[in-house]
Design a protein around this motif. Structure first.
Motif, mmCIF file in Angstrom:
data_model
loop_
_atom_site.group_PDB
_atom_site.id
_atom_site.type_symbol
_atom_site.label_atom_id
_atom_site.label_comp_id
_atom_site.label_asym_id
_atom_site.label_seq_id
_atom_site.Cartn_x
_atom_site.Cartn_y
_atom_site.Cartn_z
ATOM 1 N N LYS B 26 17.027 -30.836 -24.239
ATOM 2 C CA LYS B 26 17.706 -29.574 -23.927
ATOM 3 C C LYS B 26 19.096 -29.826 -23.328
ATOM 4 O O LYS B 26 20.097 -29.275 -23.788
ATOM 5 C CB LYS B 26 16.820 -28.804 -22.942
ATOM 6 C CG LYS B 26 17.411 -27.529 -22.384
ATOM 7 C CD LYS B 26 17.200 -26.363 -23.312
ATOM 8 C CE LYS B 26 17.748 -25.079 -22.696
ATOM 9 N NZ LYS B 26 19.159 -25.156 -22.338
ATOM 10 N N GLU B 30 22.984 -29.331 -24.800
ATOM 11 C CA GLU B 30 24.048 -28.616 -24.080
ATOM 12 C C GLU B 30 25.324 -29.453 -24.054
ATOM 13 O O GLU B 30 26.429 -28.947 -24.203
ATOM 14 C CB GLU B 30 23.631 -28.306 -22.643
ATOM 15 C CG GLU B 30 22.470 -27.335 -22.502
ATOM 16 C CD GLU B 30 22.848 -25.924 -22.916
ATOM 17 O OE1 GLU B 30 24.046 -25.608 -22.892
ATOM 18 O OE2 GLU B 30 21.947 -25.164 -23.285
ATOM 19 N N ALA B 33 26.858 -29.368 -27.452
ATOM 20 C CA ALA B 33 27.437 -28.044 -27.708
ATOM 21 C C ALA B 33 28.778 -27.890 -26.996
ATOM 22 O O ALA B 33 29.674 -27.196 -27.469
ATOM 23 C CB ALA B 33 26.474 -26.947 -27.259
ATOM 24 N N THR B 116 21.508 -26.037 -8.541
ATOM 25 C CA THR B 116 21.288 -24.594 -8.596
ATOM 26 C C THR B 116 22.605 -23.834 -8.468
ATOM 27 O O THR B 116 22.814 -22.815 -9.127
ATOM 28 C CB THR B 116 20.338 -24.165 -7.456
ATOM 29 O OG1 THR B 116 19.160 -24.967 -7.517
ATOM 30 C CG2 THR B 116 19.939 -22.727 -7.590
ATOM 31 N N ARG B 119 24.259 -23.852 -11.744
ATOM 32 C CA ARG B 119 23.574 -22.946 -12.674
ATOM 33 C C ARG B 119 23.961 -21.491 -12.402
ATOM 34 O O ARG B 119 24.241 -20.727 -13.327
ATOM 35 C CB ARG B 119 22.058 -23.157 -12.524
ATOM 36 C CG ARG B 119 21.242 -22.546 -13.621
ATOM 37 C CD ARG B 119 19.806 -23.039 -13.549
ATOM 38 N NE ARG B 119 18.953 -22.290 -14.465
ATOM 39 C CZ ARG B 119 17.644 -22.464 -14.558
ATOM 40 N NH1 ARG B 119 17.035 -23.364 -13.808
ATOM 41 N NH2 ARG B 119 16.938 -21.748 -15.398
ATOM 42 N N SER B 120 23.996 -21.118 -11.111
ATOM 43 C CA SER B 120 24.412 -19.758 -10.761
ATOM 44 C C SER B 120 25.858 -19.525 -11.154
ATOM 45 O O SER B 120 26.222 -18.447 -11.626
ATOM 46 C CB SER B 120 24.288 -19.528 -9.246
ATOM 47 O OG SER B 120 22.946 -19.490 -8.860
ATOM 48 N N GLU B 122 27.692 -20.863 -13.548
ATOM 49 C CA GLU B 122 27.861 -20.590 -14.974
ATOM 50 C C GLU B 122 27.292 -19.220 -15.332
ATOM 51 O O GLU B 122 27.937 -18.439 -16.026
ATOM 52 C CB GLU B 122 27.176 -21.652 -15.846
ATOM 53 C CG GLU B 122 27.517 -21.420 -17.323
ATOM 54 C CD GLU B 122 26.524 -21.969 -18.329
ATOM 55 O OE1 GLU B 122 25.516 -22.569 -17.917
ATOM 56 O OE2 GLU B 122 26.747 -21.773 -19.530
ATOM 57 N N ALA B 123 26.079 -18.949 -14.850
ATOM 58 C CA ALA B 123 25.391 -17.728 -15.263
ATOM 59 C C ALA B 123 26.117 -16.471 -14.802
ATOM 60 O O ALA B 123 26.010 -15.415 -15.419
ATOM 61 C CB ALA B 123 23.956 -17.730 -14.737
ATOM 62 N N ALA B 124 26.871 -16.567 -13.702
ATOM 63 C CA ALA B 124 27.576 -15.390 -13.194
ATOM 64 C C ALA B 124 29.020 -15.340 -13.686
ATOM 65 O O ALA B 124 29.743 -14.403 -13.384
ATOM 66 C CB ALA B 124 27.536 -15.375 -11.660
ATOM 67 N N HIS B 153 29.354 -26.645 -18.898
ATOM 68 C CA HIS B 153 29.958 -25.393 -19.334
ATOM 69 C C HIS B 153 30.845 -24.729 -18.278
ATOM 70 O O HIS B 153 31.485 -23.733 -18.577
ATOM 71 C CB HIS B 153 28.867 -24.421 -19.781
ATOM 72 C CG HIS B 153 28.052 -24.946 -20.921
ATOM 73 N ND1 HIS B 153 28.599 -25.274 -22.135
ATOM 74 C CD2 HIS B 153 26.742 -25.247 -21.019
ATOM 75 C CE1 HIS B 153 27.656 -25.735 -22.944
ATOM 76 N NE2 HIS B 153 26.524 -25.735 -22.285
ATOM 77 N N ARG B 258 30.910 -13.756 -22.181
ATOM 78 C CA ARG B 258 30.304 -14.856 -22.926
ATOM 79 C C ARG B 258 31.402 -15.746 -23.485
ATOM 80 O O ARG B 258 32.326 -15.288 -24.134
ATOM 81 C CB ARG B 258 29.456 -14.327 -24.082
ATOM 82 C CG ARG B 258 28.242 -13.582 -23.598
ATOM 83 C CD ARG B 258 26.987 -13.962 -24.354
ATOM 84 N NE ARG B 258 25.855 -13.641 -23.491
ATOM 85 C CZ ARG B 258 25.028 -14.540 -23.030
ATOM 86 N NH1 ARG B 258 25.154 -15.808 -23.366
ATOM 87 N NH2 ARG B 258 24.063 -14.196 -22.223
ATOM 88 N N GLY B 259 31.266 -17.027 -23.239
ATOM 89 C CA GLY B 259 32.171 -17.987 -23.847
ATOM 90 C C GLY B 259 33.602 -17.884 -23.396
ATOM 91 O O GLY B 259 34.501 -18.391 -24.042
#
Lengths: 263, 263
Positions: B26, B30, B33, B116, B119-120, B122-124, B153, B258-259
Motif C-alpha cells: 500500500k 503511494e 503514485a 498521525t 496523515r491529518s 494530508e487529509a485536511a 503527498h 483534491r490533488g
C-alpha cells in the motif's frame, strides 16, 4: 500476582471477576477521583506516592511487590510503577437514557483506537460511550492506557448487541449517525446540537450491513488529497470536536461543560 | 539486507544515505503514485503483486528474500510482505513558500504521533509539514507506517532550526499559532482562512520557552470534563479539520481540494 496476570491478559477473567487492572499513579488517581471503589494496589516495596495513601484511605488493600515482579506481570518493557485492581465501571444501557451526545462502537477492534475514542468522548463532552459486542474489550489494558483515565469519567456501556442498542436509543429520540469513509453528509453540515449518536464501525470494513441498514443518516469527514480514510481514533476526535463546536456555538442547547452530567 | 536493517533502525544511516524504508504494498504504491524514484524492492521469493511490476516499470531493482529474512529484518511480529528503499522526500524550506496551511513540529518525539500528524495534514489539505530539529525523524519506520503514505503527498521539510523556520514563515506572512493545552484562544474562534501555521510542541512539555516567545498567537482546544489534554496526534486531527471546515465554508479563499498544489 497470578490474578493480576490473568486480569491483564484474559478478557474472560475480567468478565467473570467483574474487575480489571489499571496501570500507573495517574490513572489510579483518576479512578479515585471518580469515586471508584479501588480493590487493591500493587507497588514495589518502598514506593512512596500520595496516591497510595489516597487509595488506602478509600479502602483499597495495598500489596508490596518484589523487585522485577512488576516487569514480569505487566508484560511491557516500560511498566508503570504501580498496578491496581478496580471493579468494572460499566453501567446498564438504561442509565444513559437522556444523554444527547453518544458514541456507539460496533466493531472497533484496535484497543488503542478504542482508548482514543474514550479520550475524545470525555474531552469533547460526550454523555455516553456504548461498546457493543464484537468490539474490543473496553477494559483491555491497552484500551485503559490509551483512554488516559477517561473511562472513569464517561458513562460506559459494554456488551450489548448493536441492533438492540440502536433500536433502544432510537426509541429515546437519539438520531443514529453512521460514520463512513465516503458518500455521507459532510460532518460539518449535520446538526449535532440535538440528541445524536455517532456509530463507529470497523476500520477496514466499516459497519456490518445489518447495522448500516438501521441508522438514520450517514456522516462523512470530507478528505483532501489522496487520503482514503482516517483511523477510527482520529475520526472520532474530529467528529466529537465538531459536535462540541456546534454545541458551544448554540448556548441555549445542551453543550459540554466541566463536570457535567450526561450531556 | 544489512543495509535494510541499518536504514530501518538508524536515523544516522537514513540521513547519510538520503534514503529510507517503506513497508507494504500500500505505502509502496503511494510512493510510486507520487512519482518517487523507488530504488529497490525486497520481497519473499514467489511474491506476486502488481505493485512489483509497477515498481520495476518505474526503474526499481527487485530483490528476492529467502523465507524468514523479512521477519528478522523488519523486527516486528507482523511484518508487511515487502520492503522498499526510497530516497528521502523532503524539500527545502523555500519550496513551501506560498503554502497557506502549514504544520510545524517543534519537539514531537513519538513516532506514531508524528505519523498521525502527517496523515491529518494530508487529509485536511495542508500545504506543508515542517519537522524541525529536535522532533522525531519523519522517516522513522513507525512514522512512515502511521502516516499511511501521507508523507509522499504533503510537501515535507525536515531538519531546520525551529526559530529560523518561524522567522522565515513569519516573513512570508504566515501567522504562527502555537497550540497549547490551556489558556489560548479557542481554536474555533481563530481565523484559519488566511495563511497560518499550527506550531506543535512536546506532548509533556509543550513548546520550549524560546519558541513560545516568537509565535503570533496561542490556540487551545477547549476540553470538557476533567480532561487535561489530547495527545499530539488527536490535537492535530481536530485542529486540521477545523481549518478545513473554515476554508470549505469560505469558497473564495484558499481551501483544500483534491490533488491541489500547496494550499
Amino acid at each position: 500476582v497470578q490474578r493480576l496476570r490473568r486480569l491483564l491478559s484474559l478478557r474472560s477473567a475480567r468478565q467473570s471477576e467483574g474487575a480489571f487492572v489499571v496501570e500507573g499513579a495517574k490513572v489510579l488517581s483518576e479512578a479515585l477521583a471518580a469515586g471508584v471503589a479501588v480493590e487493591s494496589v500493587f507497588a514495589p516495596a518502598g514506593t512512596s506516592d500520595p496516591v497510595l495513601d489516597a487509595a488506602h484511605g478509600a479502602g483499597a488493600r495495598l500489596f508490596e511487590l518484589s523487585p522485577g515482579v512488576l516487569e514480569r506481570v505487566a508484560g511491557t518493557s516500560t511498566p508503570q510503577p504501580l498496578l491496581a485492581v478496580v471493579p468494572a465501571v460499566d453501567v446498564p444501557l438504561e442509565r444513559v437514557r437522556g444523554a444527547s451526545f453518544v458514541l456507539v462502537l460496533v466493531d472497533v477492534r484496535d484497543p488503542g483506537n478504542a482508548g482514543t475514542v474514550l479520550r475524545s468522548a470525555e474531552a469533547a463532552g460526550a454523555g455516553a460511550v456504548i461498546c457493543c459486542e464484537g468490539s474490543v474489550d473496553a477494559f483491555n489494558p491497552k484500551t485503559v492506557r490509551a483512554s488516559a483515565g477517561s473511562l472513569f469519567h464517561v458513562p460506559l456501556v459494554v456488551g450489548c448487541d448493536a441492533l438492540q442498542v440502536l433500536d433502544q436509543i432510537g426509541q429515546w429520540g437519539v438520531r443514529r449517525l453512521a460514520t463512513a469513509a465516503r458518500l455521507g453528509t459532510p460532518h460539518t453540515s449535520v446538526d449535532l446540537r440535538s440528541p445524536f449518536a455517532f456509530v463507529l464501525g470497523n476500520e477496514a470494513h466499516g459497519l456490518p450491513p445489518h447495522v448500516a441498514e438501521v441508522v438514520d443518516e450517514v456522516v462523512t469527514i470530507p478528505l483532501a488529497g489522496r487520503s482514503e480514510s482516517l483511523n477510527v481514533g482520529m475520526a472520532a476526535a474530529v467528529l466529537c470536536f465538531e459536535a462540541a463546536r456546534q454545541r458551544a456555538a448554540a448556548p441555549d442547547e445542551a453543550r459540554p461543560r466541566r463536570g457535567g452530567s450526561p450531556g
